[in-house]
Design a protein around this motif. Sequence first.
Motif, PDB file in Angstrom:
ATOM      1  N   LEU A   1       5.760  18.764   7.852  1.00 28.50           N
ATOM      2  CA  LEU A   1       6.836  18.291   6.870  1.00 28.50           C
ATOM      3  C   LEU A   1       7.763  17.433   7.611  1.00 28.50           C
ATOM      4  N   LYS A   2       8.543  18.049   8.602  1.00 25.21           N
ATOM      5  CA  LYS A   2       9.637  17.677   9.296  1.00 25.21           C
ATOM      6  C   LYS A   2       9.233  16.205   9.899  1.00 25.21           C
ATOM      7  N   ILE A   3       8.174  16.400  10.686  1.00 24.22           N
ATOM      8  CA  ILE A   3       7.647  15.132  11.360  1.00 24.22           C
ATOM      9  C   ILE A   3       7.382  14.079  10.196  1.00 24.22           C
ATOM     10  N   LEU A   4       6.906  14.129   9.223  1.00 19.96           N
ATOM     11  CA  LEU A   4       6.553  13.160   8.059  1.00 19.96           C
ATOM     12  C   LEU A   4       7.982  12.890   7.727  1.00 19.96           C
ATOM     13  N   GLN A   5       8.821  13.465   7.321  1.00 21.00           N
ATOM     14  CA  GLN A   5      10.214  13.407   6.862  1.00 21.00           C
ATOM     15  C   GLN A   5      11.070  12.535   7.540  1.00 21.00           C
ATOM     16  N   ASP A   6      11.029  12.816   9.120  1.00 26.17           N
ATOM     17  CA  ASP A   6      11.700  11.981   9.958  1.00 26.17           C
ATOM     18  C   ASP A   6      10.850  10.429   9.962  1.00 26.17           C
ATOM     19  N   THR A   7       9.842  10.668  10.024  1.00 23.67           N
ATOM     20  CA  THR A   7       8.973   9.321  10.350  1.00 23.67           C
ATOM     21  C   THR A   7       9.219   8.292   9.094  1.00 23.67           C
ATOM     22  N   TYR A   8       9.303   9.034   7.964  1.00 20.67           N
ATOM     23  CA  TYR A   8       9.636   8.121   6.791  1.00 20.67           C
ATOM     24  C   TYR A   8      10.864   7.721   6.624  1.00 20.67           C
ATOM     25  N   GLN A   9      11.833   8.575   7.052  1.00 20.30           N
ATOM     26  CA  GLN A   9      13.218   8.226   6.888  1.00 20.30           C
ATOM     27  C   GLN A   9      13.574   6.935   7.948  1.00 20.30           C
ATOM     28  N   GLY A  10      12.859   7.168   9.229  1.00 15.52           N
ATOM     29  CA  GLY A  10      13.151   6.179  10.110  1.00 15.52           C
ATOM     30  C   GLY A  10      12.640   5.031   9.555  1.00 15.52           C
TER      31      GLY A  10
ATOM     32  N   SER B   1       5.534   3.396   3.742  1.00 16.71           N
ATOM     33  CA  SER B   1       4.922   4.403   4.262  1.00 16.71           C
ATOM     34  C   SER B   1       3.632   4.085   5.231  1.00 16.71           C
ATOM     35  N   TYR B   2       2.911   2.875   4.816  1.00 12.05           N
ATOM     36  CA  TYR B   2       2.016   2.679   5.653  1.00 12.05           C
ATOM     37  C   TYR B   2       2.169   1.405   6.901  1.00 12.05           C
ATOM     38  N   ALA B   3       2.835   0.493   6.787  1.00 12.34           N
ATOM     39  CA  ALA B   3       3.151  -0.382   8.101  1.00 12.34           C
ATOM     40  C   ALA B   3       4.069   0.446   9.002  1.00 12.34           C
TER      41      ALA B   3
ATOM     42  N   SER C   1       0.843  -1.207  -0.017  1.00 13.92           N
ATOM     43  CA  SER C   1      -0.215   0.016  -0.003  1.00 13.92           C
ATOM     44  C   SER C   1       0.777   1.252   0.194  1.00 13.92           C
ATOM     45  N   GLY C   2       0.653   1.953  -1.137  1.00 15.27           N
ATOM     46  CA  GLY C   2       1.231   3.418  -1.232  1.00 15.27           C
ATOM     47  C   GLY C   2       0.536   4.387  -0.462  1.00 15.27           C
ATOM     48  N   TYR C   3       0.037   4.081   0.792  1.00 12.98           N
ATOM     49  CA  TYR C   3      -0.709   4.936   1.948  1.00 12.98           C
ATOM     50  C   TYR C   3       0.014   5.608   2.847  1.00 12.98           C
ATOM     51  N   PRO C   4      -0.242   6.781   3.167  1.00 14.01           N
ATOM     52  CA  PRO C   4       0.497   7.560   4.303  1.00 14.01           C
ATOM     53  C   PRO C   4       0.142   6.790   5.547  1.00 14.01           C
ATOM     54  N   THR C   5       1.108   6.856   6.354  1.00 10.56           N
ATOM     55  CA  THR C   5       1.486   6.187   7.679  1.00 10.56           C
ATOM     56  C   THR C   5       0.102   6.600   8.550  1.00 10.56           C
TER      57      THR C   5
ATOM     58  N   GLU D   1      15.925   8.365  -1.305  1.00 11.61           N
ATOM     59  CA  GLU D   1      16.375   9.548  -0.465  1.00 11.61           C
ATOM     60  C   GLU D   1      15.146  10.035  -0.057  1.00 11.61           C
ATOM     61  N   GLY D   2      13.984   9.499  -0.306  1.00  4.58           N
ATOM     62  CA  GLY D   2      12.869  10.150   0.206  1.00  4.58           C
ATOM     63  C   GLY D   2      11.722   9.364  -0.437  1.00  4.58           C
ATOM     64  N   GLY D   3      10.364   9.881  -0.265  1.00  2.00           N
ATOM     65  CA  GLY D   3       9.057   9.223  -0.715  1.00  2.00           C
ATOM     66  C   GLY D   3       8.778   7.951  -0.056  1.00  2.00           C
ATOM     67  N   TYR D   4       8.269   7.105  -0.744  1.00  2.00           N
ATOM     68  CA  TYR D   4       7.557   6.052   0.032  1.00  2.00           C
ATOM     69  C   TYR D   4       8.002   4.501  -0.386  1.00  2.00           C
ATOM     70  N   PHE D   5       8.766   4.385  -1.392  1.00  2.00           N
ATOM     71  CA  PHE D   5       9.139   3.137  -1.912  1.00  2.00           C
ATOM     72  C   PHE D   5      10.571   2.610  -1.999  1.00  2.00           C
ATOM     73  N   VAL D   6      10.696   1.353  -1.877  1.00  2.00           N
ATOM     74  CA  VAL D   6      11.921   0.626  -2.313  1.00  2.00           C
ATOM     75  C   VAL D   6      11.777  -0.389  -3.131  1.00  2.00           C
ATOM     76  N   TRP D   7      12.590  -0.298  -4.303  1.00  2.00           N
ATOM     77  CA  TRP D   7      12.564  -0.920  -5.507  1.00  2.00           C
ATOM     78  C   TRP D   7      13.520  -2.255  -5.432  1.00  2.00           C
ATOM     79  N   VAL D   8      13.040  -3.403  -5.485  1.00  2.00           N
ATOM     80  CA  VAL D   8      13.661  -4.765  -5.107  1.00  2.00           C
ATOM     81  C   VAL D   8      13.877  -5.598  -6.302  1.00  2.00           C
ATOM     82  N   ARG D   9      14.950  -6.125  -6.504  1.00  2.00           N
ATOM     83  CA  ARG D   9      15.275  -7.032  -7.834  1.00  2.00           C
ATOM     84  C   ARG D   9      15.590  -8.471  -7.084  1.00  2.00           C
ATOM     85  N   ILE D  10      14.850  -9.288  -7.486  1.00  2.00           N
ATOM     86  CA  ILE D  10      15.238 -10.852  -6.948  1.00  2.00           C
ATOM     87  C   ILE D  10      15.211 -11.620  -8.351  1.00  2.00           C
TER      88      ILE D  10
END
Lengths: 399, 399
Positions: free
Chosen positions: A291-300, A373-375, A35-39, A323-332
């Motif tokens: 924004l600062k809170i969001l950035q810190d939270t998502y960075q964490g 972002s969501y979990a 889910s690309g939903y906000p936390t 370096e930001g956003g919601y996603f990590v792109w993984v290759r298996i």
Amino acid sequence: MSDEFISENIKAALKNDPPGEWMTELPGECIRLSSGYPTPALVPAMQLKEAVIGLLEEEQDLPLHYLGSPRALKLKEQIQKRLGERGIRVLEEELLVTSGACQAIDLIARILIDEETVVAIETPTYMEALEIFQNYTERFISIPIDEHGLQTNLFEEVLAERKRKGLAIPRFLYTIPTFQNPTGTTMTEERRQHVVELATKYNFLIVEDDAYGELSFNKRPIPLKAMDKEGRVLHVGSLSKVVAPGLRIGWVTGATEFIHALDWFKKDLGHPFAEATMASFLEYTDFEKRLKILQDTYQGKCSVLLSALEQYLPESVSWYVPEGGYFVWVRIKGVDTSQLLTQALSEGVSYVPGKYFFLDQKEGTEFLRLSFSYADEKEIVEGIQKLGKVVTKWMELRP
Amino acid sequence: MSDEFISENIKAALKNDPPGEWMTELPGECIRLSSGYPTPALVPAMQLKEAVIGLLEEEQDLPLHYLGSPRALKLKEQIQKRLGERGIRVLEEELLVTSGACQAIDLIARILIDEETVVAIETPTYMEALEIFQNYTERFISIPIDEHGLQTNLFEEVLAERKRKGLAIPRFLYTIPTFQNPTGTTMTEERRQHVVELATKYNFLIVEDDAYGELSFNKRPIPLKAMDKEGRVLHVGSLSKVVAPGLRIGWVTGATEFIHALDWFKKDLGHPFAEATMASFLEYTDFEKRLKILQDTYQGKCSVLLSALEQYLPESVSWYVPEGGYFVWVRIKGVDTSQLLTQALSEGVSYVPGKYFFLDQKEGTEFLRLSFSYADEKEIVEGIQKLGKVVTKWMELRP
């Protein structure tokens, strides 16, 4: 009955293979890395409640009509202010409020694309945008992304070759230069300059989707629109990722003639109540602090996810570090992530198989998109543990 | 810059002559007989406030995401119940919630119209629908309305002639059979039967816009959809006129294949927060009681407007007497109502010139649409007095 009535081009679009129902019908206990939903904890439900109370007590019925809410009118100013923070200065008539970024993209497709139109896209790219464009044309130029975003050198080669051969130049490039969906990558400043120069040199437009642009872990990258001296960039933004998607507030900025055309096709599809509610919320919110809170939270959360990947996934699995956003792109490598999904879901973790982000879905079989972002952090670790288990087992069975 | 990028068909659409800004920028003191807005006193602002409070306290962030609000999911059931009251029984998969009736019409245009498509319309008709259809095709068959709605005999003649000549039969008829916008007329039951039979005989669809259908002063007419045995009717409805337009909740019902196609093109353009708010409001509202109050109020206001017309307008002026809805359609022989508008506005009363409701605007010069929905009874009388003064003066100067 429908077959003889539904237009031919529409029937073609309906043959697409969308992700299907599983994404919207996950069981409650499934850890949603899809889910690309906000936390949830940072969706300001109580502040929005207060915003509605204040709004309706003050304006009564006004925000509930088609037009006439003083507060709704202020939303544009507030968006202009947000854009200003990103180095984008636009006049009121250069800005159209839309129902999320999605309506903006759909309206852009509507005014710019006819059946002959060639559209350039990044590969992979935002699946909803891809679906929208495919509703209007079948002619795409697909330029691959690497860890620094769109490969503008490759793009230039394609453009030069098409010019040489007398082939159509794309009418526009659709790009998400900052914290891209799905790859999380960010275009370097050099590439940004390059692509803006290419637009001038080869005479095309750029549709810049900046839905994640404010969610930077460090410095916020300069949007292409801020480099645009010729009115070639249509900049699409949204408050979905930084306030709440359910209110559906987005926008598009660009040259007045484009905005005028977009507005004509938008018709009566404004959302006065949602706009007034958002404006009311923004009025009483220290947005930079938020924004600062969001950035810190998502960075964490991102860093928790990356550590978990290191720890629980086999060594052959790789990913881009965002370096930001919601996603990590993984290759298996060697694993079909669509097939793996059934196992992952039954283990209790979800992701989005990579293929949905590709024009040619076969190119995307080894990839998957994880969202941090969501979990919450604990769920993220558990989710990656589960994913690791499923991947390891798969590799053992089919080495 | 835009000229070389905006698609050809779009440029054509942009040449239309819409009503312009005056309608949205009326001075506060102007009596608005132009606005098709609900009466402010009956827009349930405080109940909606309570609905939002209840919703957000109970569901927290859920209605603020893209999906996941239990309440938003209930909206379909509630609409099904409303439709049931009108004799329309539909399955969940035969119903799509839209952003007002307008999005429904736009989506329908999108799946049914291509450049070759012929569309049959009533004349006059809802201007926004006309604008939407004109964005997709230039081929219309225009069937005049009288005091009993669409003249189905004339329609049959046209269809028979086209068939004889081997000309294209319209893919669909767009009609507002009940309390039509702009004429306020209602199709008789005989004509309703007739048009449904014609659809079968000549093999076309019917798009029934029923936005005003529940606002009857007496008996609620039977919708075409309730007579539809073959799945030929796409029925469009809205809560804009009976709850509040600003929430933008409408729908379309029809055969599953159509709904599936419409949904594909709707994409991410749902409005979870608005939908959940509406569902929450409906849950705690005695809707039949609410409708009774609305019907009585509008009937009272309509009869005040009709009396004022009798009293203050010259004898040569005529109008249809509506049995429900929001509008009275007035004809002032020999007067160009677009030119008259300047005078009316400076006197302090607004209306919508008839021409905007016609495909060929020249046919509409002598007509105007009055709305009794927004202004209160005292304002209605004053407004008609002003209008009478302006019309009388005009006739004296140009006899």
